[in-house]
Scaffold this active site. Structure first.
Site, PDB file in Angstrom:
ATOM      1  N   GLY A 239       0.789  -1.229   0.000  1.00  0.00           N
ATOM      2  CA  GLY A 239       0.000   0.000   0.000  1.00  0.00           C
ATOM      3  C   GLY A 239       0.818   1.274   0.000  1.00  0.00           C
ATOM      4  O   GLY A 239       0.272   2.370  -0.047  1.00  0.00           O
ATOM      5  N   HIS A 240       2.146   1.165   0.035  1.00  0.00           N
ATOM      6  CA  HIS A 240       3.014   2.358   0.150  1.00  0.00           C
ATOM      7  C   HIS A 240       4.167   2.243  -0.827  1.00  0.00           C
ATOM      8  O   HIS A 240       5.272   1.900  -0.424  1.00  0.00           O
ATOM      9  CB  HIS A 240       3.529   2.466   1.582  1.00  0.00           C
ATOM     10  CG  HIS A 240       4.105   3.804   1.929  1.00  0.00           C
ATOM     11  ND1 HIS A 240       5.426   4.127   1.751  1.00  0.00           N
ATOM     12  CD2 HIS A 240       3.534   4.904   2.464  1.00  0.00           C
ATOM     13  CE1 HIS A 240       5.650   5.360   2.178  1.00  0.00           C
ATOM     14  NE2 HIS A 240       4.516   5.850   2.613  1.00  0.00           N
ATOM     15  N   PHE A 241       4.048   2.467  -2.019  1.00  0.00           N
ATOM     16  CA  PHE A 241       2.899   2.869  -2.823  1.00  0.00           C
ATOM     17  C   PHE A 241       2.747   1.857  -3.951  1.00  0.00           C
ATOM     18  O   PHE A 241       3.770   1.457  -4.520  1.00  0.00           O
ATOM     19  CB  PHE A 241       3.127   4.263  -3.413  1.00  0.00           C
ATOM     20  CG  PHE A 241       3.373   5.318  -2.379  1.00  0.00           C
ATOM     21  CD1 PHE A 241       2.299   5.881  -1.700  1.00  0.00           C
ATOM     22  CD2 PHE A 241       4.654   5.726  -2.063  1.00  0.00           C
ATOM     23  CE1 PHE A 241       2.521   6.871  -0.739  1.00  0.00           C
ATOM     24  CE2 PHE A 241       4.872   6.697  -1.110  1.00  0.00           C
ATOM     25  CZ  PHE A 241       3.818   7.281  -0.446  1.00  0.00           C
TER      26      PHE A 241
ATOM     27  N   VAL B  58       7.883   2.098  -1.522  1.00  0.00           N
ATOM     28  CA  VAL B  58       8.850   2.866  -0.733  1.00  0.00           C
ATOM     29  C   VAL B  58       8.629   2.510   0.736  1.00  0.00           C
ATOM     30  O   VAL B  58       7.485   2.466   1.203  1.00  0.00           O
ATOM     31  CB  VAL B  58       8.640   4.392  -0.942  1.00  0.00           C
ATOM     32  CG1 VAL B  58       9.529   5.203  -0.019  1.00  0.00           C
ATOM     33  CG2 VAL B  58       8.879   4.779  -2.392  1.00  0.00           C
TER      34      VAL B  58
END
Length: 153
Positions: A48-50, A55
């Site tokens: 989810g990041h990203f 990252v």
């Protein structure tokens, strides 16, 4: 002195997926620790990041540094039956993104201890490039007080 994953698990209360240190490559108990974390494609935060451009979140880099500082403090033997908690985060700066496949070299040096509260100077690098630096304050508190909801910093 070096610590493998089993020895790291014996000193830190963290467990996967929140254990962010793979091993300690250098350790001076109560003084300093150098540790490593190799980032994997399946680390939980990358989904989810990203999406499409993974990252490592800066707060997790700071957490990995805090775990490294905890290894330095806990390895002295004075923290048995206790847990290190954040008491402050100062002068932290991020200088480089950290991505899957990178190996974080995590360094923590204890610069002051007054009773149960200490301060560590920390730095994270990837292939010699600075990713993050700063100072962390920690408090070593009784694990029973945490469980009872009575821990105060």
């Amino acid at each position: 002195m070096k610590l493998d994953r089993t020895q790291v698990l014996a000193l830190l209360p963290h467990r996967p997926p929140f254990l962010l240190v793979d091993e300690a490559t250098e350790l001076e108990p109560g003084v300093r620790c150098v540790a490593r974390r190799t980032l994997r494609d399946d680390d939980f935060w990358f989904a989810g990041h990203f999406p499409g451009n993974p990252v490592m979140p800066g707060v997790l880099i700071v957490e990995a540094l805090a775990q490294t500082a905890t290894l330095a403090a806990a390895s002295s033997g004075a923290a048995e039956g206790k847990i290190g908690l954040f008491a402050g985060i100062d002068k932290v700066r991020f200088k480089r993104v950290v991505k899957p496949g990178d190996t974080l070299l995590l360094e923590a040096e204890i610069i002051a201890v007054h009773g149960p509260v200490g301060r560590a100077k920390v730095k994270a690098t990837v292939e010699g490039q600075l990713a993050c630096r700063g100072e962390l304050m920690f408090a070593i508190v009784d694990a029973g007080a945490i469980a009872a909801g009575e821990a105060r910093l």
